[in-house]
Motif scaffolding. Sequence first.
Motif, PDB file in Angstrom:
ATOM      1  N   ASN A 157       0.833  -1.206   0.000  1.00 41.55           N
ATOM      2  CA  ASN A 157       0.000   0.000   0.000  1.00 41.55           C
ATOM      3  C   ASN A 157       0.867   1.255   0.000  1.00 41.55           C
ATOM      4  OD1 ASN A 157       0.888   0.356   2.639  1.00 41.55           O
ATOM      5  ND2 ASN A 157      -1.076  -0.177   3.591  1.00 41.55           N
ATOM      6  N   SER A 158       0.248   2.414   0.043  1.00 40.71           N
ATOM      7  CA  SER A 158       0.978   3.687  -0.054  1.00 40.71           C
ATOM      8  C   SER A 158       1.867   3.946   1.157  1.00 40.71           C
ATOM      9  CB  SER A 158      -0.010   4.849  -0.219  1.00 40.71           C
ATOM     10  OG  SER A 158      -0.908   4.904   0.883  1.00 40.71           O
ATOM     11  N   LYS A 159       1.608   3.250   2.259  1.00 39.53           N
ATOM     12  CA  LYS A 159       2.442   3.388   3.460  1.00 39.53           C
ATOM     13  C   LYS A 159       3.607   2.413   3.483  1.00 39.53           C
ATOM     14  CE  LYS A 159      -1.435   5.065   6.247  1.00 39.53           C
ATOM     15  NZ  LYS A 159      -2.276   4.815   7.447  1.00 39.53           N
ATOM     16  N   GLY A 160       3.716   1.592   2.460  1.00 35.43           N
ATOM     17  CA  GLY A 160       4.828   0.644   2.375  1.00 35.43           C
ATOM     18  C   GLY A 160       4.554  -0.704   3.007  1.00 35.43           C
ATOM     19  N   LYS A 161       3.361  -0.907   3.557  1.00 28.77           N
ATOM     20  CA  LYS A 161       3.034  -2.192   4.164  1.00 28.77           C
ATOM     21  C   LYS A 161       2.708  -3.205   3.082  1.00 28.77           C
ATOM     22  CE  LYS A 161       1.325  -2.809   8.089  1.00 28.77           C
ATOM     23  NZ  LYS A 161       0.450  -3.002   9.276  1.00 28.77           N
ATOM     24  N   LYS A 162       3.126  -4.454   3.320  1.00 28.92           N
ATOM     25  CA  LYS A 162       2.889  -5.537   2.374  1.00 28.92           C
ATOM     26  C   LYS A 162       1.888  -6.532   2.948  1.00 28.92           C
ATOM     27  CE  LYS A 162       7.585  -5.261   0.494  1.00 28.92           C
ATOM     28  NZ  LYS A 162       8.856  -6.003   0.261  1.00 28.92           N
ATOM     29  N   GLY A 163       1.136  -7.139   2.071  1.00 32.57           N
ATOM     30  CA  GLY A 163       0.174  -8.135   2.520  1.00 32.57           C
ATOM     31  C   GLY A 163      -0.292  -8.998   1.363  1.00 32.57           C
ATOM     32  N   TRP A 164      -0.874 -10.150   1.680  1.00 31.65           N
ATOM     33  CA  TRP A 164      -1.346 -11.102   0.685  1.00 31.65           C
ATOM     34  C   TRP A 164      -2.868 -11.196   0.720  1.00 31.65           C
ATOM     35  CZ3 TRP A 164       1.879 -14.013  -2.527  1.00 31.65           C
ATOM     36  CH2 TRP A 164       3.252 -13.973  -2.229  1.00 31.65           C
ATOM     37  N   PHE A 165      -3.461 -11.402  -0.433  1.00 31.61           N
ATOM     38  CA  PHE A 165      -4.896 -11.683  -0.474  1.00 31.61           C
ATOM     39  C   PHE A 165      -5.153 -12.870  -1.394  1.00 31.61           C
ATOM     40  CE2 PHE A 165      -4.316  -8.791  -4.053  1.00 31.61           C
ATOM     41  CZ  PHE A 165      -5.107  -9.345  -5.042  1.00 31.61           C
ATOM     42  N   LYS A 166      -6.200 -13.604  -1.080  1.00 35.98           N
ATOM     43  CA  LYS A 166      -6.591 -14.744  -1.902  1.00 35.98           C
ATOM     44  C   LYS A 166      -7.341 -14.256  -3.133  1.00 35.98           C
ATOM     45  CE  LYS A 166      -9.079 -19.157  -1.609  1.00 35.98           C
ATOM     46  NZ  LYS A 166      -9.896 -20.037  -0.736  1.00 35.98           N
ATOM     47  N   ASP A 167      -7.124 -14.927  -4.251  1.00 35.19           N
ATOM     48  CA  ASP A 167      -7.797 -14.544  -5.488  1.00 35.19           C
ATOM     49  C   ASP A 167      -9.307 -14.599  -5.317  1.00 35.19           C
ATOM     50  OD1 ASP A 167      -8.029 -13.766  -8.130  1.00 35.19           O
ATOM     51  OD2 ASP A 167      -7.766 -15.783  -8.939  1.00 35.19           O
ATOM     52  N   SER A 168      -9.972 -13.787  -6.089  1.00 33.37           N
ATOM     53  CA  SER A 168     -11.424 -13.758  -6.120  1.00 33.37           C
ATOM     54  C   SER A 168     -11.945 -14.995  -6.865  1.00 33.37           C
ATOM     55  CB  SER A 168     -11.871 -12.475  -6.813  1.00 33.37           C
ATOM     56  OG  SER A 168     -13.254 -12.414  -6.948  1.00 33.37           O
ATOM     57  N   ASN A 169     -13.227 -15.018  -7.172  1.00 35.82           N
ATOM     58  CA  ASN A 169     -13.783 -16.035  -8.054  1.00 35.82           C
ATOM     59  C   ASN A 169     -14.655 -15.314  -9.082  1.00 35.82           C
ATOM     60  OD1 ASN A 169     -16.527 -15.738  -6.989  1.00 35.82           O
ATOM     61  ND2 ASN A 169     -15.763 -16.825  -5.179  1.00 35.82           N
ATOM     62  N   TYR A 170     -15.160 -16.061 -10.031  1.00 29.43           N
ATOM     63  CA  TYR A 170     -15.869 -15.420 -11.137  1.00 29.43           C
ATOM     64  C   TYR A 170     -17.295 -15.016 -10.784  1.00 29.43           C
ATOM     65  CZ  TYR A 170     -11.811 -16.387 -13.911  1.00 29.43           C
ATOM     66  OH  TYR A 170     -10.523 -16.394 -14.387  1.00 29.43           O
ATOM     67  N   THR A 171     -17.716 -15.322  -9.568  1.00 26.09           N
ATOM     68  CA  THR A 171     -18.993 -14.804  -9.073  1.00 26.09           C
ATOM     69  C   THR A 171     -18.795 -13.430  -8.454  1.00 26.09           C
ATOM     70  OG1 THR A 171     -19.821 -17.034  -8.650  1.00 26.09           O
ATOM     71  CG2 THR A 171     -20.929 -15.219  -7.523  1.00 26.09           C
ATOM     72  N   ILE A 172     -17.733 -13.302  -7.656  1.00 22.19           N
ATOM     73  CA  ILE A 172     -17.426 -12.021  -6.998  1.00 22.19           C
ATOM     74  C   ILE A 172     -16.834 -11.029  -7.999  1.00 22.19           C
ATOM     75  CG2 ILE A 172     -16.036 -10.910  -5.210  1.00 22.19           C
ATOM     76  CD1 ILE A 172     -16.187 -13.555  -3.655  1.00 22.19           C
ATOM     77  N   GLY A 173     -15.891 -11.482  -8.829  1.00 21.74           N
ATOM     78  CA  GLY A 173     -15.327 -10.632  -9.870  1.00 21.74           C
ATOM     79  C   GLY A 173     -14.045  -9.924  -9.478  1.00 21.74           C
ATOM     80  N   GLN A 174     -13.650  -8.948 -10.291  1.00 18.34           N
ATOM     81  CA  GLN A 174     -12.353  -8.295 -10.155  1.00 18.34           C
ATOM     82  C   GLN A 174     -12.293  -7.384  -8.937  1.00 18.34           C
ATOM     83  OE1 GLN A 174     -13.060  -6.401 -14.028  1.00 18.34           O
ATOM     84  NE2 GLN A 174     -12.286  -4.489 -13.129  1.00 18.34           N
ATOM     85  N   TYR A 175     -11.060  -7.190  -8.444  1.00 16.16           N
ATOM     86  CA  TYR A 175     -10.824  -6.317  -7.291  1.00 16.16           C
ATOM     87  C   TYR A 175     -10.285  -4.951  -7.719  1.00 16.16           C
ATOM     88  CZ  TYR A 175     -11.255 -10.002  -3.699  1.00 16.16           C
ATOM     89  OH  TYR A 175     -11.682 -10.980  -2.855  1.00 16.16           O
ATOM     90  N   PHE A 176      -9.879  -4.812  -8.981  1.00 18.83           N
ATOM     91  CA  PHE A 176      -9.163  -3.597  -9.400  1.00 18.83           C
ATOM     92  C   PHE A 176      -9.699  -3.081 -10.730  1.00 18.83           C
ATOM     93  CE2 PHE A 176      -6.276  -6.425  -7.064  1.00 18.83           C
ATOM     94  CZ  PHE A 176      -6.030  -5.638  -5.956  1.00 18.83           C
ATOM     95  N   LYS A 177      -9.705  -1.772 -10.846  1.00 26.80           N
ATOM     96  CA  LYS A 177     -10.215  -1.125 -12.065  1.00 26.80           C
ATOM     97  C   LYS A 177      -9.350  -1.477 -13.276  1.00 26.80           C
ATOM     98  CE  LYS A 177     -12.279   2.886  -9.734  1.00 26.80           C
ATOM     99  NZ  LYS A 177     -12.227   4.364  -9.595  1.00 26.80           N
ATOM    100  N   GLU A 178      -8.065  -1.690 -13.049  1.00 27.59           N
ATOM    101  CA  GLU A 178      -7.144  -1.934 -14.167  1.00 27.59           C
ATOM    102  C   GLU A 178      -7.123  -3.389 -14.629  1.00 27.59           C
ATOM    103  OE1 GLU A 178      -6.022   1.590 -11.864  1.00 27.59           O
ATOM    104  OE2 GLU A 178      -6.361  -0.496 -11.308  1.00 27.59           O
ATOM    105  N   ALA A 179      -7.833  -4.259 -13.953  1.00 33.66           N
ATOM    106  CA  ALA A 179      -7.824  -5.695 -14.300  1.00 33.66           C
ATOM    107  C   ALA A 179      -8.337  -5.903 -15.720  1.00 33.66           C
ATOM    108  CB  ALA A 179      -8.671  -6.470 -13.306  1.00 33.66           C
ATOM    109  N   VAL A 180      -7.567  -6.673 -16.501  1.00 31.35           N
ATOM    110  CA  VAL A 180      -7.931  -6.982 -17.883  1.00 31.35           C
ATOM    111  C   VAL A 180      -8.388  -8.434 -17.958  1.00 31.35           C
ATOM    112  CG1 VAL A 180      -7.087  -7.164 -20.256  1.00 31.35           C
ATOM    113  CG2 VAL A 180      -6.257  -5.318 -18.758  1.00 31.35           C
ATOM    114  N   PHE A 181      -9.618  -8.637 -18.431  1.00 30.10           N
ATOM    115  CA  PHE A 181     -10.223  -9.964 -18.542  1.00 30.10           C
ATOM    116  C   PHE A 181     -10.233 -10.691 -17.197  1.00 30.10           C
ATOM    117  CE2 PHE A 181      -8.718  -9.203 -22.924  1.00 30.10           C
ATOM    118  CZ  PHE A 181      -9.971  -9.159 -23.522  1.00 30.10           C
ATOM    119  N   ALA A 182     -10.658  -9.974 -16.155  1.00 33.95           N
ATOM    120  CA  ALA A 182     -10.827 -10.591 -14.838  1.00 33.95           C
ATOM    121  C   ALA A 182     -12.242 -11.176 -14.758  1.00 33.95           C
ATOM    122  CB  ALA A 182     -10.628  -9.544 -13.733  1.00 33.95           C
ATOM    123  N   GLY A 183     -12.590 -11.672 -13.536  1.00 35.14           N
ATOM    124  CA  GLY A 183     -13.885 -12.296 -13.364  1.00 35.14           C
ATOM    125  C   GLY A 183     -15.021 -11.283 -13.457  1.00 35.14           C
TER     126      GLY A 183
END
Length: 284
Positions: free
Chosen positions: A258-284
């Motif tokens: 993030n912008s404060k320099g902290k790192k973290g992991w997240f589990k991928d979404s699924n095709y029901t929930i869909g993309q997490y980011f505006k820039e995602a190309v061909f996401a769920g």
Amino acid sequence: MKKRVNVGKGLFLLAVFCMVFLGTCMRPEAGSRMKKLKVGKTYTTKLTGNKKHKVKFTYTKNKEEYYDVASLNLYVDGKVVKRIRGGKFGWEVSLCRISSKRTLIFLRDVIENDCNECMKLLEYKEGQFMELEDLVVLTRNESYEQTDKLLSGWARGDLRKVGANKLVVRWMDTGAATGIFYVDIPYKISGDEVSRMGESYGLKATKWIKTKWTANRSFAAYTSAGGNKKSFSVRKGERVTGLKMTRKNGAFYFQIRNSKGKKGWFKDSNYTIGQYFKEAVFAG
């Protein structure tokens, strides 16, 4: 009311994207250890040991009931030493000098949208080619039910560079949260054994695919892939940087900062929930 998704149109656009942009993003790096061969041209090179050989490849397209098949012919010193059936559109062949007395042959078949069914490493010994490994089999799941390999069955890759007893393949895959992503995966060659190096891989930004993302929903990032200790929360509209990907228990995990320099992991979404980011190309 949910908006209906035009699946056919989405697949068509994906095909166009792959054909137009994949070649640029997957282009091999220049280097004296790696030589991509031209169809029908003869090259003089060492293979195994000090002796020099003349190497050439061709392929022959055969019309079958439903599709074309391009049969590969590998020549050494004017003789066909290896034939492989496959490749709808053709084959790509490269020389990989992994040591002063050892040059391997890298084979990649070409199908639709620059996809491939195999990436074989061959070594020439005693007048014949021995297959060391198929990097597709080593790296990619071949069905939705299979989850033990690193990448999905949709992934496609190409040889990026060659080093001492090592080569790197740039793979393109897609996550439901992130859309298309690129990773460079190194492989170690030890004797007749080929193994994938590492467990997590840096996300590569290209001209078309970015690793600077804008969240379109809120979610949590954790201190480890698959862990339950929260590192930070991402708010809708927040900017983060994609760093790495890995696979654990059959699912993709992505590391972000993030912008404060902290790192973290997240589990991928699924095709029901869909993309997490505006820039995602061909996401769920």
